[in-house]
Design an enzyme around this catalytic site. Structure first.
Site, PDB file in Angstrom:
ATOM      1  N   LYS A   1     -35.924-119.806 -74.787  1.00 32.93           N
ATOM      2  CA  LYS A   1     -37.101-120.622 -74.472  1.00 32.93           C
ATOM      3  C   LYS A   1     -36.873-121.990 -75.105  1.00 32.93           C
ATOM      4  O   LYS A   1     -36.801-122.103 -76.330  1.00 32.93           O
ATOM      5  CB  LYS A   1     -38.371-119.975 -75.032  1.00 32.93           C
ATOM      6  CG  LYS A   1     -39.599-120.864 -74.889  1.00 32.93           C
ATOM      7  CD  LYS A   1     -40.827-120.225 -75.523  1.00 32.93           C
ATOM      8  CE  LYS A   1     -41.832-121.296 -75.912  1.00 32.93           C
ATOM      9  NZ  LYS A   1     -42.994-120.740 -76.628  1.00 32.93           N
TER      10      LYS A   1
ATOM     11  N   GLY B   1     -51.293-123.147 -80.565  1.00 36.70           N
ATOM     12  CA  GLY B   1     -52.064-122.556 -81.667  1.00 36.70           C
ATOM     13  C   GLY B   1     -53.528-122.952 -81.717  1.00 36.70           C
ATOM     14  O   GLY B   1     -54.222-122.648 -82.677  1.00 36.70           O
TER      15      GLY B   1
ATOM     16  N   ALA C   1     -48.898-121.139 -74.804  1.00 38.59           N
ATOM     17  CA  ALA C   1     -49.564-122.037 -75.761  1.00 38.59           C
ATOM     18  C   ALA C   1     -51.039-122.263 -75.482  1.00 38.59           C
ATOM     19  O   ALA C   1     -51.437-122.588 -74.366  1.00 38.59           O
ATOM     20  CB  ALA C   1     -48.860-123.387 -75.841  1.00 38.59           C
ATOM     21  N   GLY C   2     -51.816-122.060 -76.514  1.00 32.13           N
ATOM     22  CA  GLY C   2     -53.241-122.351 -76.458  1.00 32.13           C
ATOM     23  C   GLY C   2     -54.103-121.218 -75.923  1.00 32.13           C
ATOM     24  O   GLY C   2     -55.328-121.324 -75.905  1.00 32.13           O
TER      25      GLY C   2
ATOM     26  N   ASN D   1     -49.500-115.731 -78.797  1.00 25.03           N
ATOM     27  CA  ASN D   1     -48.984-115.436 -80.124  1.00 25.03           C
ATOM     28  C   ASN D   1     -50.081-115.565 -81.169  1.00 25.03           C
ATOM     29  O   ASN D   1     -50.573-114.575 -81.692  1.00 25.03           O
ATOM     30  CB  ASN D   1     -47.805-116.356 -80.461  1.00 25.03           C
ATOM     31  CG  ASN D   1     -47.147-116.025 -81.795  1.00 25.03           C
ATOM     32  OD1 ASN D   1     -47.638-115.207 -82.566  1.00 25.03           O
ATOM     33  ND2 ASN D   1     -46.040-116.631 -82.073  1.00 25.03           N
ATOM     34  N   THR D   2     -50.512-116.802 -81.445  1.00 24.08           N
ATOM     35  CA  THR D   2     -51.492-117.036 -82.502  1.00 24.08           C
ATOM     36  C   THR D   2     -52.728-116.145 -82.350  1.00 24.08           C
ATOM     37  O   THR D   2     -53.207-115.560 -83.323  1.00 24.08           O
ATOM     38  CB  THR D   2     -51.916-118.522 -82.494  1.00 24.08           C
ATOM     39  OG1 THR D   2     -50.754-119.306 -82.736  1.00 24.08           O
ATOM     40  CG2 THR D   2     -52.959-118.815 -83.562  1.00 24.08           C
TER      41      THR D   2
END
Lengths: 265, 66
Positions: A105, A166, A192-193, A214-215
């Site tokens: 990635k 995040g 993301a986000g 993830n986050t």
């Protein structure tokens, strides 16, 4: 939920010629414990996880994260820490050397305030790494022209950000992502986000091929539980997309018949 | 002799094999990647690679990331 029992038969998620049953990708950063990570991989049924490369800590022997990821799960090494194409390429080559495949990635960030990816450097790195035989998944700010360049460069997918990394803000770039879904003949993986399962479902309803979180998983009170919620939301969104989600309307349209009862003959 | 290991200068009493240097710092060297003076050294060659005075060595491993 067993997808084989769905009322609509879905095609498998094909990425770089490989078929995946799950359309949920999990990032492995920020987990309080590696056991939380292992449990989240298991409960979500994810088949692709991202990892990063770093200098080892010379003063503390650290447990290797790879040990917590089942061998049948595809490792997607990110190039986080890279500030330009050259650094991303170097990280990719190092990762390949470790013998965990050649899935990369590309993540090139040189802005420490917004952590937005550098699309131009990402295109450059993609061109070179594809030629070297890597399977390249570039992480970008959603932009049609950039995505077209990535198609030309031989990327395996395009990974547009939903919002700041995040930030848990969800699909702030919704309309731009929709353009990519409509126009780009590669899997669009929203990255993301994505801060809640509902946001993951929204991305899938739009027609994204997959979603990475993830986050939102790693920092939840119960990571393994929310990981499963994400996986279910991704399935729900996918099923909704395949079902043809009806358009929004500006006026009311009754669901029940409004005539023929009590007041009229 | 002096080497630069992961950005830190280290004093070594004598030259060592790369494989010994790696095992000194890594409990499980299975997933470690070594770079000497910018060149990746395959783990199968660590036993033949001698670390020399002035070498810059990077040892990297996998960590969590999104």
């Amino acid at each position: 939920m067993n997808t084989s029992t769905l009322p609509i038969r879905d095609t498998p998620f094909i990425l770089a010629g490989k078929a995946f049953a799950s359309r949920f990708l999990l990032g492995t950063g920020k987990f309080q414990s590696k056991q939380d990570l292992a449990n989240s991989v298991a409960t979500s049924g994810t088949e692709i996880v991202t990892v990063a490369l770093r200098r080892i800590d010379l003063d503390h022997h650290e447990e290797n994260i790879i040990e917590y990821i089942p061998q049948n799960v595809t490792l997607l090494t990110n190039t986080s820490g890279a500030r330009n194409a050259q650094e991303a390429i170097r990280i990719a080559r190092l990762a390949k050397e470790a013998g965990h495949g050649n899935w990369i990635k590309i993540e090139v960030i040189n802005d420490s305030k917004y952590l937005l990816p550098d699309n131009n450097e990402t295109i450059k790195a993609t061109e070179i790494l594809v030629k070297e035989g890597f399977i390249v998944l570039p992480y970008v700010s959603p932009d049609l022209y950039v995505a077209r360049e990535l198609v030309k460069a031989g990327a395996a997918a395009v990974m547009p950000l939903g919002s700041f990394i995040g930030s848990n803000q969800g699909l702030k770039t919704r309309e731009m992502i929709k353009v990519l879904i409509n126009e780009i003949d590669l899997p669009i993986i929203v990255d993301a986000g994505i801060g809640a399962p509902s946001q993951a479902a929204e991305a899938m309803e739009l027609g994204a091929a997959a979603v990475l979180a993830n986050t939102a998983v790693a920092t939840a009170a119960q990571p393994a539980a929310i990981a499963q919620a994400f996986a279910l939301a991704v399935q729900a969104g996918r099923l909704a997309h395949l079902s043809g989600v009806p358009q929004k309307r500006s006026l009311a349209d009754a669901s029940s018949p409004l005539t023929g009862f009590l007041y009229e003959n | 002799m002096k080497i630069t290991l992961n950005g830190t200068i280290k004093e070594l009493p004598q030259s060592v094999l790369l494989t010994d240097l790696v095992s000194q710092y890594c409990k499980n060297p299975k997933h470690i990647i070594a770079e000497v003076n910018g060149e990746i050294i395959k783990s199968s060659n660590w036993t033949q690679k001698t670390v020399a005075d002035g070498d810059t060595i990077e040892l990297v491993g996998f960590v969590g990331g999104g």
